[in-house]
Design an enzyme around this catalytic site. Structure first.
Site, PDB file in Angstrom:
ATOM      1  N   SER A  15       0.834  -1.216   0.000  1.00 31.18           N
ATOM      2  CA  SER A  15       0.000   0.000   0.000  1.00 31.18           C
ATOM      3  C   SER A  15       0.865   1.262   0.000  1.00 31.18           C
ATOM      4  CB  SER A  15      -0.902   0.028   1.232  1.00 31.18           C
ATOM      5  OG  SER A  15      -1.522   1.295   1.311  1.00 31.18           O
ATOM      6  N   THR A  62      -9.067  -0.897   2.644  1.00 27.84           N
ATOM      7  CA  THR A  62      -8.958  -1.368   1.265  1.00 27.84           C
ATOM      8  C   THR A  62      -9.383  -2.836   1.186  1.00 27.84           C
ATOM      9  OG1 THR A  62      -7.526  -1.392  -0.677  1.00 27.84           O
ATOM     10  CG2 THR A  62      -6.444  -1.810   1.435  1.00 27.84           C
ATOM     11  N   LYS A  66     -14.020  -3.289   2.580  1.00 31.91           N
ATOM     12  CA  LYS A  66     -14.834  -2.063   2.482  1.00 31.91           C
ATOM     13  C   LYS A  66     -16.284  -2.296   2.927  1.00 31.91           C
ATOM     14  CE  LYS A  66     -11.968   0.133  -1.013  1.00 31.91           C
ATOM     15  NZ  LYS A  66     -11.878   0.783  -2.315  1.00 31.91           N
ATOM     16  N   ASN A  87     -14.378   3.419   2.660  1.00 32.71           N
ATOM     17  CA  ASN A  87     -12.915   3.346   2.542  1.00 32.71           C
ATOM     18  C   ASN A  87     -12.233   4.273   3.543  1.00 32.71           C
ATOM     19  OD1 ASN A  87     -13.234   5.898   1.424  1.00 32.71           O
ATOM     20  ND2 ASN A  87     -11.679   5.570  -0.142  1.00 32.71           N
ATOM     21  N   ALA A 128     -19.026  -4.369 -12.200  1.00 32.54           N
ATOM     22  CA  ALA A 128     -20.179  -3.929 -11.398  1.00 32.54           C
ATOM     23  C   ALA A 128     -19.941  -4.277  -9.936  1.00 32.54           C
ATOM     24  CB  ALA A 128     -21.456  -4.579 -11.923  1.00 32.54           C
ATOM     25  N   ALA A 131     -16.098  -0.962  -6.612  1.00 28.80           N
ATOM     26  CA  ALA A 131     -15.564   0.296  -7.149  1.00 28.80           C
ATOM     27  C   ALA A 131     -16.607   0.985  -8.032  1.00 28.80           C
ATOM     28  CB  ALA A 131     -14.284   0.026  -7.934  1.00 28.80           C
ATOM     29  N   TYR A 220      -3.340   0.208 -11.807  1.00 30.39           N
ATOM     30  CA  TYR A 220      -2.138   0.913 -12.264  1.00 30.39           C
ATOM     31  C   TYR A 220      -0.949   0.019 -11.978  1.00 30.39           C
ATOM     32  CZ  TYR A 220      -2.402   1.840  -7.312  1.00 30.39           C
ATOM     33  OH  TYR A 220      -2.548   1.676  -5.958  1.00 30.39           O
TER      34      TYR A 220
HETATM   35  P1  NDP Z   1     -14.831  -6.196  -6.913  1.00 25.48           P
HETATM   36  O1  NDP Z   1     -14.212  -7.519  -6.637  1.00 25.48           O
HETATM   37  O2  NDP Z   1     -15.873  -5.659  -5.991  1.00 25.48           O
HETATM   38  O3  NDP Z   1     -15.523  -6.240  -8.392  1.00 25.48           O
HETATM   39  C1  NDP Z   1     -14.801  -6.693  -9.490  1.00 25.48           C
HETATM   40  C2  NDP Z   1     -15.660  -6.593 -10.754  1.00 25.48           C
HETATM   41  O4  NDP Z   1     -14.845  -6.933 -11.861  1.00 25.48           O
HETATM   42  C3  NDP Z   1     -16.857  -7.517 -10.778  1.00 25.48           C
HETATM   43  O5  NDP Z   1     -17.882  -6.863 -11.460  1.00 25.48           O
HETATM   44  C4  NDP Z   1     -16.332  -8.724 -11.552  1.00 25.48           C
HETATM   45  O6  NDP Z   1     -17.339  -9.378 -12.297  1.00 25.48           O
HETATM   46  C5  NDP Z   1     -15.397  -8.075 -12.535  1.00 25.48           C
HETATM   47  N1  NDP Z   1     -14.275  -8.931 -12.915  1.00 25.48           N
HETATM   48  C6  NDP Z   1     -13.354  -9.509 -12.105  1.00 25.48           C
HETATM   49  N2  NDP Z   1     -12.405 -10.137 -12.836  1.00 25.48           N
HETATM   50  C7  NDP Z   1     -12.756  -9.966 -14.138  1.00 25.48           C
HETATM   51  C8  NDP Z   1     -12.173 -10.404 -15.374  1.00 25.48           C
HETATM   52  N3  NDP Z   1     -11.053 -11.111 -15.379  1.00 25.48           N
HETATM   53  N4  NDP Z   1     -12.781 -10.055 -16.521  1.00 25.48           N
HETATM   54  C9  NDP Z   1     -13.926  -9.312 -16.502  1.00 25.48           C
HETATM   55  N5  NDP Z   1     -14.523  -8.878 -15.372  1.00 25.48           N
HETATM   56  C10 NDP Z   1     -13.942  -9.211 -14.198  1.00 25.48           C
HETATM   57  O7  NDP Z   1     -13.609  -5.192  -7.079  1.00 25.48           O
HETATM   58  P2  NDP Z   1     -13.648  -3.596  -6.890  1.00 25.48           P
HETATM   59  O8  NDP Z   1     -14.841  -3.115  -7.625  1.00 25.48           O
HETATM   60  O9  NDP Z   1     -13.473  -3.239  -5.467  1.00 25.48           O
HETATM   61  O10 NDP Z   1     -12.294  -3.130  -7.628  1.00 25.48           O
HETATM   62  C11 NDP Z   1     -12.149  -3.182  -9.038  1.00 25.48           C
HETATM   63  C12 NDP Z   1     -10.795  -2.638  -9.431  1.00 25.48           C
HETATM   64  O11 NDP Z   1     -10.702  -1.255  -9.166  1.00 25.48           O
HETATM   65  C13 NDP Z   1      -9.606  -3.286  -8.683  1.00 25.48           C
HETATM   66  O12 NDP Z   1      -8.561  -3.486  -9.607  1.00 25.48           O
HETATM   67  C14 NDP Z   1      -9.222  -2.243  -7.661  1.00 25.48           C
HETATM   68  O13 NDP Z   1      -7.854  -2.344  -7.305  1.00 25.48           O
HETATM   69  C15 NDP Z   1      -9.505  -0.978  -8.463  1.00 25.48           C
HETATM   70  N6  NDP Z   1      -9.702   0.192  -7.588  1.00 25.48           N
HETATM   71  C16 NDP Z   1      -8.836   1.241  -7.706  1.00 25.48           C
HETATM   72  C17 NDP Z   1      -8.966   2.354  -6.915  1.00 25.48           C
HETATM   73  C18 NDP Z   1      -7.995   3.478  -7.073  1.00 25.48           C
HETATM   74  O14 NDP Z   1      -7.943   4.348  -6.194  1.00 25.48           O
HETATM   75  N7  NDP Z   1      -7.235   3.540  -8.158  1.00 25.48           N
HETATM   76  C19 NDP Z   1     -10.045   2.477  -5.915  1.00 25.48           C
HETATM   77  C20 NDP Z   1     -10.956   1.334  -5.898  1.00 25.48           C
HETATM   78  C21 NDP Z   1     -10.747   0.225  -6.702  1.00 25.48           C
HETATM   79  P3  NDP Z   1     -18.364 -10.409 -11.619  1.00 25.48           P
HETATM   80  O15 NDP Z   1     -19.447  -9.568 -11.019  1.00 25.48           O
HETATM   81  O16 NDP Z   1     -18.830 -11.231 -12.774  1.00 25.48           O
HETATM   82  O17 NDP Z   1     -17.575 -11.181 -10.607  1.00 25.48           O
END
Ligand code: NDP
Length: 276
Positions: A15, A62, A66, A87, A128, A131, A220
């Site tokens: 982190s 994180t 969350k 968060n 979905a 985030a 990133y």
């Molecule tokens: P979640 O686990 O809550 O959701 C992940 C989503 O991505 C789900 O909708 C899932 O689909 C989908 N998914 C997962 N793997 C794949 C894949 N290989 N191909 C297609 N779809 C996929 O994660 P978060 O929403 O919390 O986070 C998402 C991303 O955003 C992470 O990489 C996180 O690090 C990043 N993030 C960055 C932040 C920043 O400050 N830069 C802040 C918050 C998040 P399904 O519903 O079908 O499982």
């Protein structure tokens, strides 16, 4: 003793939040201690309690905690309530723990920093999960013409559409399976899946990109992510989520310290570090 803060997660060792908050503190001339705390899955509330007992004043939260943080908080800001995820925890009154969510504002500020217009634009969000849930309300507040949420499990996208459609009529909000995205160009495509972290690319046809499109990966890394590379190879402007990380931290900092820190220096410093 300086005020005590931390970021909690699992994993947590990489982190960058301690560096970001220490840099903010230096910039505005205050002293603080900011730690990383690893907690086992199922051990979140115990770890928070121990931290409060040590005098902890606030915490960033994180993956994967969350939703646990949302459930632990006694009160929520309106944006945390909408996101149903927290968060940022504020222990100013440890009997009434306050939960906030600064991810959405972090994204909007980063897009503004990069001069990406949102009002009246067509936006595609991939994913979905938490985030997407966190950024939907702040994005809708910018009044885009359309937001299409495309997800691997389409029912999660439809669920978000249903939940966020109330009381807003300026944006067409729709959901679809990630394998069935409209073949028309979007102005902005946000990758809110963690696919880039495993070097994989959501299934996308190049016809979702137009001449002026921007692609934004919430992930990133040292190198441009696979999604950013895909966008750039098809002529789009490509951005990653490092600025979102900095801006969400700035908003947490403001909640705890009442001061909005400047973000330019830490943006540059992090970019330099990450690319080393
Ligand atoms: P979640 O686990 O809550 O959701 C992940 C989503 O991505 C789900 O909708 C899932 O689909 C989908 N998914 C997962 N793997 C794949 C894949 N290989 N191909 C297609 N779809 C996929 O994660 P978060 O929403 O919390 O986070 C998402 C991303 O955003 C992470 O990489 C996180 O690090 C990043 N993030 C960055 C932040 C920043 O400050 N830069 C802040 C918050 C998040 P399904 O519903 O079908 O499982």
């Amino acid at each position: 003793m300086s005020a005590l803060f931390a970021v909690i997660g699992n994993p947590i060792e990489h982190s960058r939040s301690p560096l970001i908050h220490q840099t903010f503190a230096e910039e505005v001339g205050i002293e603080l201690t900011y730690e990383r705390i690893w907690a086992p899955v199922g051990g979140f509330s115990e770890a928070v309690k121990t931290f409060i007992d040590r005098g902890g004043r606030g915490m960033n939260v994180t993956v994967p905690f969350k939703v646990d943080a949302f459930e632990l908080a006694d009160q929520h800001t309106a944006r945390a309530q909408r996101a149903m995820a927290v968060n940022t925890l504020d222990f100013a009154n440890p009997e009434q723990i306050l939960g906030d969510n600064t991810d959405g504002v972090g994204l909007i500020r980063d897009l503004a920093f990069h001069d990406v217009p949102l009002t009246g634009r067509r936006i595609l969000i991939l994913g979905a999960g938490g985030a997407t849930r966190g950024v939907l309300a702040p994005l809708l507040a910018q009044k885009p013409a359309e937001i299409l949420i495309a997800n691997r499990s389409p029912e999660r996208a439809y669920g978000l559409v249903e939940e966020f459609s109330a009381n807003q009529d300026e944006t067409t909000l729709r959901g679809c399976p990630i394998t069935d995205i409209d073949a028309q160009p979007f102005d902005l495509i946000i990758n809110a899946t963690p696919a880039s972290l495993s070097n994989s690319l959501p299934p996308l046809a190049a016809n979702v990109l137009g001449a002026q499109s921007v692609v934004y990966d919430m992930a990133y890394g040292a190198e441009p992510t696979v999604f950013a590379r895909w966008g750039a190879e098809h002529g789009a402007r490509a951005l990653d989520g490092l600025g979102m990380l900095v801006e969400q931290a700035a908003e947490s900092f403001k909640r705890w310290h009442g001061i909005e820190p400047p973000t330019a220096r830490i943006r540059a410093l992090l970019r330099e570090q990450i690319e080393q």
